[in-house]
Each structure stands twice: as structure tokens, then as C-alpha cells.
Design a protein around this motif. Structure first.
Motif, PDB file in Angstrom:
ATOM      1  N   ASN A 213       0.842  -1.179   0.000  1.00 14.49           N
ATOM      2  CA  ASN A 213       0.000   0.000   0.000  1.00 14.49           C
ATOM      3  C   ASN A 213       0.888   1.243   0.000  1.00 14.49           C
ATOM      4  O   ASN A 213       1.431   1.621   1.022  1.00 14.49           O
ATOM      5  CB  ASN A 213      -0.884  -0.037   1.263  1.00 14.49           C
ATOM      6  CG  ASN A 213      -1.711   1.209   1.396  1.00 14.49           C
ATOM      7  OD1 ASN A 213      -2.117   1.793   0.400  1.00 14.49           O
ATOM      8  ND2 ASN A 213      -1.947   1.622   2.629  1.00 14.49           N
ATOM      9  N   LEU A 214       1.075   1.852  -1.162  1.00  9.15           N
ATOM     10  CA  LEU A 214       1.945   3.020  -1.239  1.00  9.15           C
ATOM     11  C   LEU A 214       1.136   4.256  -1.593  1.00  9.15           C
ATOM     12  O   LEU A 214       0.511   4.319  -2.653  1.00  9.15           O
ATOM     13  CB  LEU A 214       3.054   2.787  -2.276  1.00  9.15           C
ATOM     14  CG  LEU A 214       3.972   3.991  -2.523  1.00  9.15           C
ATOM     15  CD1 LEU A 214       4.732   4.377  -1.261  1.00  9.15           C
ATOM     16  CD2 LEU A 214       4.945   3.681  -3.651  1.00  9.15           C
ATOM     17  N   GLU A 215       1.157   5.227  -0.691  1.00 13.17           N
ATOM     18  CA  GLU A 215       0.433   6.474  -0.919  1.00 13.17           C
ATOM     19  C   GLU A 215       1.424   7.625  -0.927  1.00 13.17           C
ATOM     20  O   GLU A 215       2.255   7.742  -0.033  1.00 13.17           O
ATOM     21  CB  GLU A 215      -0.595   6.696   0.191  1.00 13.17           C
ATOM     22  CG  GLU A 215      -1.643   5.606   0.247  1.00 13.17           C
ATOM     23  CD  GLU A 215      -2.613   5.821   1.397  1.00 13.17           C
ATOM     24  OE1 GLU A 215      -3.783   5.413   1.238  1.00 13.17           O
ATOM     25  OE2 GLU A 215      -2.224   6.375   2.437  1.00 13.17           O
ATOM     26  N   ILE A 216       1.317   8.473  -1.952  1.00 12.99           N
ATOM     27  CA  ILE A 216       2.219   9.617  -2.062  1.00 12.99           C
ATOM     28  C   ILE A 216       1.383  10.893  -2.165  1.00 12.99           C
ATOM     29  O   ILE A 216       0.599  11.047  -3.101  1.00 12.99           O
ATOM     30  CB  ILE A 216       3.138   9.486  -3.301  1.00 12.99           C
ATOM     31  CG1 ILE A 216       3.884   8.143  -3.279  1.00 12.99           C
ATOM     32  CG2 ILE A 216       4.121  10.654  -3.367  1.00 12.99           C
ATOM     33  CD1 ILE A 216       4.824   7.923  -4.454  1.00 12.99           C
ATOM     34  N   PRO A 217       1.529  11.807  -1.193  1.00 12.80           N
ATOM     35  CA  PRO A 217       0.819  13.087  -1.297  1.00 12.80           C
ATOM     36  C   PRO A 217       1.233  13.825  -2.569  1.00 12.80           C
ATOM     37  O   PRO A 217       2.386  13.737  -2.996  1.00 12.80           O
ATOM     38  CB  PRO A 217       1.265  13.851  -0.046  1.00 12.80           C
ATOM     39  CG  PRO A 217       1.755  12.814   0.897  1.00 12.80           C
ATOM     40  CD  PRO A 217       2.312  11.710   0.038  1.00 12.80           C
TER      41      PRO A 217
ATOM     42  N   ALA B 107      10.605   8.812   2.470  1.00 14.51           N
ATOM     43  CA  ALA B 107      10.441   8.261   3.806  1.00 14.51           C
ATOM     44  C   ALA B 107       9.034   8.557   4.284  1.00 14.51           C
ATOM     45  O   ALA B 107       8.402   9.517   3.843  1.00 14.51           O
ATOM     46  CB  ALA B 107      11.458   8.885   4.757  1.00 14.51           C
ATOM     47  N   GLY B 108       8.541   7.715   5.174  1.00 12.76           N
ATOM     48  CA  GLY B 108       7.203   7.950   5.709  1.00 12.76           C
ATOM     49  C   GLY B 108       6.848   6.878   6.710  1.00 12.76           C
ATOM     50  O   GLY B 108       7.740   6.255   7.283  1.00 12.76           O
TER      51      GLY B 108
ATOM     52  N   LEU C   2      10.743   7.901  11.063  1.00 11.51           N
ATOM     53  CA  LEU C   2      10.106   7.410   9.845  1.00 11.51           C
ATOM     54  C   LEU C   2      10.829   6.154   9.345  1.00 11.51           C
ATOM     55  O   LEU C   2      11.835   5.749   9.918  1.00 11.51           O
ATOM     56  CB  LEU C   2      10.147   8.493   8.756  1.00 11.51           C
ATOM     57  CG  LEU C   2       9.474   9.824   9.105  1.00 11.51           C
ATOM     58  CD1 LEU C   2       9.697  10.843   8.000  1.00 11.51           C
ATOM     59  CD2 LEU C   2       7.988   9.633   9.356  1.00 11.51           C
ATOM     60  N   GLU C   3      10.286   5.564   8.272  1.00 15.51           N
ATOM     61  CA  GLU C   3      10.947   4.429   7.643  1.00 15.51           C
ATOM     62  C   GLU C   3      11.266   4.790   6.195  1.00 15.51           C
ATOM     63  O   GLU C   3      10.585   5.616   5.599  1.00 15.51           O
ATOM     64  CB  GLU C   3      10.025   3.209   7.554  1.00 15.51           C
ATOM     65  CG  GLU C   3       9.309   2.801   8.783  1.00 15.51           C
ATOM     66  CD  GLU C   3       8.079   1.982   8.398  1.00 15.51           C
ATOM     67  OE1 GLU C   3       8.219   1.017   7.623  1.00 15.51           O
ATOM     68  OE2 GLU C   3       6.981   2.328   8.854  1.00 15.51           O
ATOM     69  N   MET C   4      12.264   4.124   5.641  1.00 11.01           N
ATOM     70  CA  MET C   4      12.543   4.284   4.216  1.00 11.01           C
ATOM     71  C   MET C   4      11.494   3.465   3.464  1.00 11.01           C
ATOM     72  O   MET C   4      11.411   2.258   3.613  1.00 11.01           O
ATOM     73  CB  MET C   4      13.949   3.773   3.903  1.00 11.01           C
ATOM     74  CG  MET C   4      14.374   4.113   2.495  1.00 11.01           C
ATOM     75  SD  MET C   4      16.009   3.435   2.086  1.00 11.01           S
ATOM     76  CE  MET C   4      17.073   4.434   3.126  1.00 11.01           C
ATOM     77  N   LEU C   5      10.651   4.151   2.688  1.00 10.35           N
ATOM     78  CA  LEU C   5       9.561   3.454   1.998  1.00 10.35           C
ATOM     79  C   LEU C   5       9.890   3.181   0.545  1.00 10.35           C
ATOM     80  O   LEU C   5       9.496   2.156  -0.011  1.00 10.35           O
ATOM     81  CB  LEU C   5       8.290   4.303   2.008  1.00 10.35           C
ATOM     82  CG  LEU C   5       7.580   4.600   3.314  1.00 10.35           C
ATOM     83  CD1 LEU C   5       6.325   5.401   3.004  1.00 10.35           C
ATOM     84  CD2 LEU C   5       7.225   3.317   4.029  1.00 10.35           C
ATOM     85  N   VAL C   6      10.565   4.132  -0.089  1.00 10.39           N
ATOM     86  CA  VAL C   6      10.712   4.095  -1.547  1.00 10.39           C
ATOM     87  C   VAL C   6      12.131   4.488  -1.952  1.00 10.39           C
ATOM     88  O   VAL C   6      12.705   5.418  -1.389  1.00 10.39           O
ATOM     89  CB  VAL C   6       9.725   5.101  -2.210  1.00 10.39           C
ATOM     90  CG1 VAL C   6      10.081   5.365  -3.673  1.00 10.39           C
ATOM     91  CG2 VAL C   6       8.287   4.618  -2.085  1.00 10.39           C
TER      92      VAL C   6
ATOM     93  N   VAL D 270      11.641  -2.085   0.619  1.00 10.02           N
ATOM     94  CA  VAL D 270      11.307  -0.798   0.015  1.00 10.02           C
ATOM     95  C   VAL D 270      10.576  -1.069  -1.302  1.00 10.02           C
ATOM     96  O   VAL D 270      10.729  -2.128  -1.897  1.00 10.02           O
ATOM     97  CB  VAL D 270      12.541   0.097  -0.309  1.00 10.02           C
ATOM     98  CG1 VAL D 270      13.300   0.453   0.949  1.00 10.02           C
ATOM     99  CG2 VAL D 270      13.428  -0.539  -1.345  1.00 10.02           C
ATOM    100  N   THR D 271       9.791  -0.096  -1.715  1.00  5.94           N
ATOM    101  CA  THR D 271       9.185  -0.144  -3.037  1.00  5.94           C
ATOM    102  C   THR D 271      10.090   0.634  -3.978  1.00  5.94           C
ATOM    103  O   THR D 271      10.512   1.746  -3.652  1.00  5.94           O
ATOM    104  CB  THR D 271       7.780   0.489  -3.017  1.00  5.94           C
ATOM    105  OG1 THR D 271       6.960  -0.253  -2.105  1.00  5.94           O
ATOM    106  CG2 THR D 271       7.136   0.452  -4.396  1.00  5.94           C
ATOM    107  N   TYR D 272      10.402   0.042  -5.102  1.00  8.94           N
ATOM    108  CA  TYR D 272      11.194   0.737  -6.118  1.00  8.94           C
ATOM    109  C   TYR D 272      10.230   1.447  -7.059  1.00  8.94           C
ATOM    110  O   TYR D 272       9.387   0.807  -7.681  1.00  8.94           O
ATOM    111  CB  TYR D 272      12.067  -0.259  -6.893  1.00  8.94           C
ATOM    112  CG  TYR D 272      13.221  -0.753  -6.047  1.00  8.94           C
ATOM    113  CD1 TYR D 272      14.424  -0.062  -6.026  1.00  8.94           C
ATOM    114  CD2 TYR D 272      13.082  -1.868  -5.228  1.00  8.94           C
ATOM    115  CE1 TYR D 272      15.468  -0.477  -5.220  1.00  8.94           C
ATOM    116  CE2 TYR D 272      14.124  -2.299  -4.408  1.00  8.94           C
ATOM    117  CZ  TYR D 272      15.319  -1.591  -4.411  1.00  8.94           C
ATOM    118  OH  TYR D 272      16.345  -1.992  -3.600  1.00  8.94           O
ATOM    119  N   VAL D 273      10.358   2.762  -7.097  1.00 10.96           N
ATOM    120  CA  VAL D 273       9.472   3.547  -7.956  1.00 10.96           C
ATOM    121  C   VAL D 273      10.270   4.036  -9.162  1.00 10.96           C
ATOM    122  O   VAL D 273      11.407   4.499  -9.026  1.00 10.96           O
ATOM    123  CB  VAL D 273       8.859   4.736  -7.181  1.00 10.96           C
ATOM    124  CG1 VAL D 273       8.219   5.741  -8.123  1.00 10.96           C
ATOM    125  CG2 VAL D 273       7.829   4.235  -6.168  1.00 10.96           C
TER     126      VAL D 273
END
Ligand SMILES: [Zn+2]
Length: 143
Positions: free
Chosen positions: A10-14, A38-39, A79-83, A108-111
Motif C-alpha cells: 500500500n503506497l500512498e504519495i501526497p 520516507a514515511g 520514519l521508515e525508508m519506503l521508496v 522498500v518499493t522501487y518507484v
């Protein structure tokens, strides 16, 4: 199967952060841009632009000292490293053979931001684990 898997999917980016990421990709082109989001709980809160040490249009490599500094800042912010994101100035938003080989950071998710179809830019997220690729839907939050 690890329990954090579900959360990572579940990746959400403002929107503001998403636009910063696109802008970064555009600014660096024709070189690949790379950076870190990070988030917490799968939701990005902070963007770090990183230096592409290799300065190439078909490859990126972060500078280890920068990575350590950012990892430390992320931890101290709670925070955590998300992407880990990077751009593909001239190819689709799909992990290259090298992206898959070098995807060594766990959880991590690779974007990938593809600029190929500019201005209709394509952004996709992937979990890459030992050569297995799972696409992660990227949800842009309108705020
Ligand atoms: Zn790539």
C-alpha cells in the motif's frame, strides 16, 4: 511470506511530494534522477533527492555517504525508508535487468518515473525481491 509485505503493497504519495519527484526527474534529464521517500504506514512524508554518482541516462548509483546520512535522518525523524525512486529518461517505467540485479535494499518499493511519454509521465512502483517483481499500485493523495 513476511508480515510487512501487505503493508508495503500500500503506497500512498501526497501530491506535493509526487510533483517534487516528477520535477526532480525532469530537472536531471537526460541523466537518471534518484532519490528516497520516507514515511510511515505506507504513506510518504518526506523526499530526499540523491546524487546519481554515475551521472548516466541509463543507470543510477547512489553515493554511500549520502545514503548513510539520509538513513540516519529518517531514523531520527521516526520514519521508515519506503521508496527508492529513479527516473528512466528514455525508457518505459519497467525495472531494467540491472535494476533487478541491484535491488538489494529490503522492504522498500522501487518507484520508476518514466519521462519517455512526456508530458504524460508514467510512474510505477515495484517490489523486487531476489528477481521476483510485484507491481505496487501508487496512490496519489490529493492534498
Ligand atoms: Zn532503472
Amino acid at each position: 511470506m513476511r508480515p510487512e509485505r501487505q503493508q508495503t503493497l500500500n503506497l500512498e504519495i501526497p501530491k506535493g511530494i509526487f510533483e517534487q519527484m516528477l520535477e526532480h526527474a525532469k530537472t536531471e534529464a537526460p541523466i537518471e534522477a534518484c532519490g528516497i521517500l520516507a514515511g510511515r504506514d505506507g504513506r510518504a512524508e518526506k523526499l530526499y533527492k540523491m546524487t546519481n554518482r554515475d551521472n548516466k541516462g541509463d543507470h543510477f548509483m547512489m553515493v554511500p555517504q549520502e545514503q548513510f546520512r539520509v538513513a540516519k535522518d529518517i531514523r531520527s525523524s521516526g520514519l521508515e525508508m519506503l521508496v527508492i525512486y529513479h527516473s528512466h529518461p528514455d525508457t518505459p517505467a519497467r525495472p531494467s535487468a540491472e535494476d533487478i540485479r541491484l535491488a538489494l535494499t529490503p522492504d522498500v518499493t522501487y518507484v520508476i518515473v518514466s519521462l519517455r511519454d512526456d508530458p504524460g509521465r508514467v510512474v510505477k512502483g515495484f517490489l523486487i525481491e531476489e528477481g521476483d517483481i510485484t507491481e505496487v499500485p501508487v496512490k496519489i493523495l490529493e492534498q
